[in-house]
Design a protein around this motif. Structure first.
Motif, PDB file in Angstrom:
ATOM      1  N   ILE A 151       1.555  20.849  13.042  1.00  0.00           N
ATOM      2  CA  ILE A 151       2.001  22.228  12.718  1.00  0.00           C
ATOM      3  C   ILE A 151       2.068  22.399  11.207  1.00  0.00           C
ATOM      4  CG2 ILE A 151       3.858  23.924  12.955  1.00  0.00           C
ATOM      5  CD1 ILE A 151       4.741  22.467  15.519  1.00  0.00           C
ATOM      6  N   LYS A 152       2.612  21.366  10.551  1.00  0.00           N
ATOM      7  CA  LYS A 152       2.706  21.441   9.087  1.00  0.00           C
ATOM      8  C   LYS A 152       1.326  21.611   8.479  1.00  0.00           C
ATOM      9  CE  LYS A 152       6.369  18.099   8.426  1.00  0.00           C
ATOM     10  NZ  LYS A 152       6.902  17.036   7.600  1.00  0.00           N
ATOM     11  N   ARG A 153       0.378  20.819   8.970  1.00  0.00           N
ATOM     12  CA  ARG A 153      -0.984  20.878   8.411  1.00  0.00           C
ATOM     13  C   ARG A 153      -1.591  22.275   8.618  1.00  0.00           C
ATOM     14  NH1 ARG A 153      -3.728  19.371   4.979  1.00  0.00           N
ATOM     15  NH2 ARG A 153      -2.368  17.623   4.750  1.00  0.00           N
ATOM     16  N   TYR A 154      -1.383  22.813   9.820  1.00  0.00           N
ATOM     17  CA  TYR A 154      -1.925  24.151  10.110  1.00  0.00           C
ATOM     18  C   TYR A 154      -1.332  25.185   9.137  1.00  0.00           C
ATOM     19  CZ  TYR A 154      -2.870  28.418  12.854  1.00  0.00           C
ATOM     20  OH  TYR A 154      -3.268  29.679  13.252  1.00  0.00           O
ATOM     21  N   TRP A 155      -0.021  25.086   8.891  1.00  0.00           N
ATOM     22  CA  TRP A 155       0.628  26.059   8.008  1.00  0.00           C
ATOM     23  C   TRP A 155       0.178  25.845   6.559  1.00  0.00           C
ATOM     24  CZ3 TRP A 155       3.897  25.983   3.763  1.00  0.00           C
ATOM     25  CH2 TRP A 155       4.543  27.183   3.457  1.00  0.00           C
ATOM     26  N   TRP A 156       0.206  24.584   6.129  1.00  0.00           N
ATOM     27  CA  TRP A 156      -0.102  24.264   4.722  1.00  0.00           C
ATOM     28  C   TRP A 156      -1.546  24.675   4.395  1.00  0.00           C
ATOM     29  CZ3 TRP A 156       3.089  22.411   0.913  1.00  0.00           C
ATOM     30  CH2 TRP A 156       2.477  21.961  -0.260  1.00  0.00           C
ATOM     31  N   ASP A 157      -2.468  24.321   5.283  1.00  0.00           N
ATOM     32  CA  ASP A 157      -3.872  24.648   5.012  1.00  0.00           C
ATOM     33  C   ASP A 157      -4.101  26.161   5.045  1.00  0.00           C
ATOM     34  OD1 ASP A 157      -4.356  22.027   4.674  1.00  0.00           O
ATOM     35  OD2 ASP A 157      -5.556  21.733   6.484  1.00  0.00           O
ATOM     36  N   ALA A 158      -3.414  26.862   5.968  1.00  0.00           N
ATOM     37  CA  ALA A 158      -3.581  28.323   6.034  1.00  0.00           C
ATOM     38  C   ALA A 158      -3.051  28.973   4.760  1.00  0.00           C
ATOM     39  CB  ALA A 158      -2.846  28.882   7.248  1.00  0.00           C
ATOM     40  N   MET A 159      -2.011  28.386   4.186  1.00  0.00           N
ATOM     41  CA  MET A 159      -1.432  28.953   2.969  1.00  0.00           C
ATOM     42  C   MET A 159      -2.179  28.471   1.729  1.00  0.00           C
ATOM     43  SD  MET A 159       1.063  31.010   3.257  1.00  0.00           S
ATOM     44  CE  MET A 159       2.222  31.602   4.475  1.00  0.00           C
ATOM     45  N   VAL A 160      -2.194  27.144   1.555  1.00  0.00           N
ATOM     46  CA  VAL A 160      -2.611  26.582   0.270  1.00  0.00           C
ATOM     47  C   VAL A 160      -4.127  26.412   0.165  1.00  0.00           C
ATOM     48  CG1 VAL A 160      -2.329  24.583  -1.267  1.00  0.00           C
ATOM     49  CG2 VAL A 160      -0.367  25.473  -0.011  1.00  0.00           C
ATOM     50  N   ARG A 161      -4.757  25.957   1.281  1.00  0.00           N
ATOM     51  CA  ARG A 161      -6.203  25.708   1.171  1.00  0.00           C
ATOM     52  C   ARG A 161      -7.015  26.976   1.261  1.00  0.00           C
ATOM     53  NH1 ARG A 161      -8.137  20.851   4.901  1.00  0.00           N
ATOM     54  NH2 ARG A 161      -9.972  22.141   5.200  1.00  0.00           N
ATOM     55  N   LEU A 162      -6.537  27.916   2.105  1.00  0.00           N
ATOM     56  CA  LEU A 162      -7.339  29.122   2.308  1.00  0.00           C
ATOM     57  C   LEU A 162      -7.115  30.192   1.242  1.00  0.00           C
ATOM     58  CD1 LEU A 162      -7.401  29.795   6.157  1.00  0.00           C
ATOM     59  CD2 LEU A 162      -8.804  28.267   4.787  1.00  0.00           C
ATOM     60  N   ASN A 163      -6.054  30.057   0.461  1.00  0.00           N
ATOM     61  CA  ASN A 163      -5.763  31.069  -0.560  1.00  0.00           C
ATOM     62  C   ASN A 163      -5.842  30.438  -1.948  1.00  0.00           C
ATOM     63  OD1 ASN A 163      -4.787  33.543   1.044  1.00  0.00           O
ATOM     64  ND2 ASN A 163      -3.612  31.863   1.935  1.00  0.00           N
ATOM     65  N   GLU A 164      -6.805  30.888  -2.724  1.00  0.00           N
ATOM     66  CA  GLU A 164      -6.970  30.288  -4.050  1.00  0.00           C
ATOM     67  C   GLU A 164      -5.781  30.558  -4.949  1.00  0.00           C
ATOM     68  OE1 GLU A 164     -10.741  31.251  -5.864  1.00  0.00           O
ATOM     69  OE2 GLU A 164     -11.700  30.885  -3.914  1.00  0.00           O
ATOM     70  N   ASN A 165      -5.022  31.636  -4.629  1.00  0.00           N
ATOM     71  CA  ASN A 165      -3.890  31.985  -5.505  1.00  0.00           C
ATOM     72  C   ASN A 165      -2.544  31.492  -4.950  1.00  0.00           C
ATOM     73  OD1 ASN A 165      -3.800  33.717  -3.371  1.00  0.00           O
ATOM     74  ND2 ASN A 165      -3.323  35.534  -4.575  1.00  0.00           N
ATOM     75  N   LEU A 211      10.220  25.082  10.939  1.00  0.00           N
ATOM     76  CA  LEU A 211       9.239  24.193  11.576  1.00  0.00           C
ATOM     77  C   LEU A 211       9.714  23.775  12.970  1.00  0.00           C
ATOM     78  CD1 LEU A 211       6.792  22.290  11.579  1.00  0.00           C
ATOM     79  CD2 LEU A 211       8.045  20.769  10.077  1.00  0.00           C
ATOM     80  N   ASP A 212      11.008  23.496  13.085  1.00  0.00           N
ATOM     81  CA  ASP A 212      11.537  23.043  14.377  1.00  0.00           C
ATOM     82  C   ASP A 212      11.486  24.177  15.404  1.00  0.00           C
ATOM     83  OD1 ASP A 212      12.937  20.393  13.243  1.00  0.00           O
ATOM     84  OD2 ASP A 212      13.249  22.076  11.884  1.00  0.00           O
ATOM     85  N   ARG A 213      11.735  25.392  14.936  1.00  0.00           N
ATOM     86  CA  ARG A 213      11.681  26.549  15.843  1.00  0.00           C
ATOM     87  C   ARG A 213      10.247  26.800  16.301  1.00  0.00           C
ATOM     88  NH1 ARG A 213      15.841  31.328  14.196  1.00  0.00           N
ATOM     89  NH2 ARG A 213      17.452  29.726  14.176  1.00  0.00           N
ATOM     90  N   MET A 214       9.316  26.590  15.371  1.00  0.00           N
ATOM     91  CA  MET A 214       7.896  26.736  15.711  1.00  0.00           C
ATOM     92  C   MET A 214       7.523  25.684  16.756  1.00  0.00           C
ATOM     93  SD  MET A 214       5.170  28.381  15.003  1.00  0.00           S
ATOM     94  CE  MET A 214       3.519  28.143  15.613  1.00  0.00           C
ATOM     95  N   PHE A 215       8.012  24.477  16.542  1.00  0.00           N
ATOM     96  CA  PHE A 215       7.793  23.360  17.474  1.00  0.00           C
ATOM     97  C   PHE A 215       8.319  23.745  18.862  1.00  0.00           C
ATOM     98  CE2 PHE A 215       8.843  19.451  19.594  1.00  0.00           C
ATOM     99  CZ  PHE A 215       7.973  18.482  19.116  1.00  0.00           C
ATOM    100  N   LEU A 216       9.540  24.321  18.869  1.00  0.00           N
ATOM    101  CA  LEU A 216      10.168  24.678  20.148  1.00  0.00           C
ATOM    102  C   LEU A 216       9.372  25.784  20.849  1.00  0.00           C
ATOM    103  CD1 LEU A 216      12.554  24.260  22.076  1.00  0.00           C
ATOM    104  CD2 LEU A 216      13.815  25.997  20.795  1.00  0.00           C
ATOM    105  N   SER A 217       8.850  26.727  20.065  1.00  0.00           N
ATOM    106  CA  SER A 217       8.082  27.823  20.680  1.00  0.00           C
ATOM    107  C   SER A 217       6.849  27.248  21.384  1.00  0.00           C
ATOM    108  CB  SER A 217       7.695  28.884  19.643  1.00  0.00           C
ATOM    109  OG  SER A 217       6.688  28.402  18.787  1.00  0.00           O
ATOM    110  N   ILE A 218       6.224  26.263  20.766  1.00  0.00           N
ATOM    111  CA  ILE A 218       5.014  25.667  21.352  1.00  0.00           C
ATOM    112  C   ILE A 218       5.372  24.845  22.587  1.00  0.00           C
ATOM    113  CG2 ILE A 218       3.149  24.000  20.928  1.00  0.00           C
ATOM    114  CD1 ILE A 218       3.303  24.984  17.979  1.00  0.00           C
ATOM    115  N   LEU A 219       6.445  24.068  22.450  1.00  0.00           N
ATOM    116  CA  LEU A 219       6.864  23.227  23.572  1.00  0.00           C
ATOM    117  C   LEU A 219       7.200  24.094  24.796  1.00  0.00           C
ATOM    118  CD1 LEU A 219       7.493  20.224  24.196  1.00  0.00           C
ATOM    119  CD2 LEU A 219       9.863  20.712  23.609  1.00  0.00           C
ATOM    120  N   CYS A 220       7.982  25.149  24.566  1.00  0.00           N
ATOM    121  CA  CYS A 220       8.400  26.009  25.689  1.00  0.00           C
ATOM    122  C   CYS A 220       7.199  26.694  26.320  1.00  0.00           C
ATOM    123  CB  CYS A 220       9.387  27.075  25.219  1.00  0.00           C
ATOM    124  SG  CYS A 220      10.957  26.393  24.732  1.00  0.00           S
TER     125      CYS A 220
END
Ligand code: GAP
Length: 514
Positions: free
Chosen positions: A47-61, A378-387
């Motif tokens: 989940i962290k990787r998905y968020w980090w890459d969507a923010m930092v890798r996909l946005n040059e700014n 992050l934990d809430r995101m984890f819980l949403s996926i688990l549920c």
């Protein structure tokens, strides 16, 4: 199965299969603190990787940082957390138990809502196919009574909270006849404010001076604000630009429940987007759309998410919304998006005595940037996926299985490699496949137990693909690949396995959808 039973099963499954354990389990746990097990920590990292890459890798700014948990105590004065990061608490004098006043009232409202649900269920049973739920909700006297009560209490509670009117909050608890669940009495104290920050001391612990007090950060955002000047300079950032961070936050939550939904130690993924004053509403809508798209790309159902725009805004915000997710216990906040004006940079400038501004080389203007924040637990995101993934199924042959339909790129294990039997060199071939795939995917090798039991174990941890090396493999260099969700099997040549799996499970393919 009721929502409560379902949630209980999910929590038990998370423990049994190595996703989430109560912290300090052998000492009977520690309230609202949890540990992630062997599969949970893999999924959290995904989940962290998905968020980090969507923010930092996909946005040059947008760039990422990792600031310390301990920070100068003045930061929490500047941010308003020392004076205003409080919960209204009330004690029962007989049981000596402490409660959050607003939560006692929310529970009362939830009970009224549950009465409505019960009436609807009764009506549906009684009228069958001709049941008109809309009409029933608008006319049934029991429903109308419960609705009116729930709305009245909600409105009075919101009013009292907004005005910090604690006497009114206490009176409402008494008027609703709310009793302490332990003592069963209404012997309540006054409502008092309680600060949620944990405190500790830095340096010489025998010195009790207030100067030594350090707070465990209650949000990661302030670590970004106080580094604004550093990052802008070192990264030669031009406005608009964002700074992202993932890290631990701590809150001394009094009401700790719903598993990892509300924790005392948790992780946040926050991004502060600095922009020119006057452009913040454009960026606010942009980030609302962008963040919702990030959630929806997971394919868990667009109807599972909704916005809840805040009517009453914090004094420093000029727009705020929550992305809510439908948990088994109802729609609840998953992520917050706030337009925080220049409140944080402005206050840090005042409290630190440092000029925190931006010089725009194109227009020769100097200003304090405005900020739009996206903040997700992050934990809430984890819980949403688990549920959302947890599913108890009865199969056509009458057997049952528990399967976690985790979005494949976030699944802890991507591929299980299983030799059908432990002979005829099938294990050796399986190991070879494993050694080929393990550099790109988290794989698991299993040769113990019947193939059916091994499939069930992989279903229970949400592994999208099981590769079975069987008696046909030595003849034609193919294996069966079983799909977790459909349970369908197809033969795939070994040289094509990598691409076959990669297409479905890489985070990059999720990112391409954004
Ligand atoms: N910087 C803004 C901020 O911290 P917040 O609404 O207090 O805002 C942001 O928190 C997100 O952090 C929430 O939407 C939620 O997902 C998560 N969060 C907050 N408190 C939490 C807790 N006690 N346990 C788990 N997650 C929490």
């Amino acid at each position: 199965m009721t929502h409560e039973e379902l949630f209980r099963n999910i929590v038990a499954h998370a423990k049994e299969y190595g996703f989430v354990f109560p912290s300090s389990d052998i000492y009977d746990g520690l309230g609202a603190v949890y540990d992630y097990g062997e599969y949970g920590s893999e999924m959290k990292n995904n989940i962290k990787r998905y968020w980090w890459d969507a923010m930092v890798r996909l946005n040059e700014n947008i760039v990422g940082i990792d600031s310390a948990i301990f920070m100068h105590p003045k930061i929490w004065q500047a941010s308003g957390h020392v004076s205003a990061f409080n919960d209204p608490l009330i004690d029962n004098k007989d049981s000596k138990k402490r409660y959050r006043a607003d939560v006692l009232l929310e529970d009362y409202i939830a009970k009224e809502e549950a009465k409505i649900e019960k009436e609807v269920a009764k009506g549906r049973k009684r009228f069958g196919d001709s049941f008109d739920e809309k009409k029933f909700l608008a006319t049934n006297p029991n429903v109308l009574r419960a609705r009116a009560k729930a709305d009245e209490v909600h409105s009075k509670m919101t009013d009292a909270l907004n005005k910090n009117d604690f006497a009114a909050l206490r009176q409402l608890i008494i008027d609703c006849d709310i009793v302490c669940p332990i003592s069963g009495t209404k012997n309540w104290t006054d409502v008092r404010q309680f600060n949620l920050m944990f405190r500790t001391q830095i340096g010489n612990a025998s010195d009790d001076s207030l100067d030594n007090i350090i707070y465990l950060r209650p949000e990661t955002a302030q670590g970004i604000f106080v580094n604004y000047l550093n990052v802008q300079k070192s990264g030669r950032m031009k406005i608009p630009f964002g700074v992202a961070q993932i890290g631990k936050a701590f809150r001394n939550e009094i009401v700790a429940r719903q598993f990892i939904f509300r924790m005392r130690e948790f992780e946040q993924m926050e991004m502060e987007f600095f922009c020119k004053p006057g452009t913040e509403m454009e960026w606010f809508s942009y980030w609302k759309k962008t963040r919702l798209a990030w959630h929806q790309a997971l394919g868990m159902g667009n109807d599972k998410y909704r916005f809840h725009d805040h009517e009453k805004l914090a004094h420093y915000a000029n727009a705020a919304t929550d992305i809510e997710f439908e948990f088994p216990f109802g729609f609840k906040e998953l992520e917050g998006i706030h337009s925080r004006t220049d409140f944080d940079l402005g206050n840090h400038s005042k409290f630190s005595g440092k000029k925190i501004q931006y010089f725009d080389p194109d227009t020769n203007e100097t200003y304090t940037p405005y900020c739009v924040e996206t903040s997700i637990g992050l934990d809430r995101m984890f819980l949403s996926i688990l549920c959302n993934s947890y599913c108890e199924e009865t199969l056509p042959d009458g057997e049952t299985r528990v399967v976690l339909r985790i979005p494949a790129p976030l699944a802890p294990v991507k591929v299980a490699v299983l030799p059908l039997v432990k002979k005829d060199e099938l294990p050796e071939t399986a190991q070879k496949i494993m050694n080929e795939l393990k550099y790109d995917f988290n794989c698991q090798y299993e040769e113990k137990d019947s193939i059916g039991r091994r499939y069930r174990r992989q279903d229970a941890i949400g592994t999208p693909f099981c590769i079975t090396v069987d008696n046909q493999t030595p003849k034609d260099d193919t294996v069966t690949v079983r799909d977790r969700d459909t349970m369908e099997q197809q033969r795939v040549p070994i040289p094509e396995l990598h691409d076959f799996i990669s297409e479905k499970v890489t985070i990059n393919n999720l990112l391409r959808k954004l």
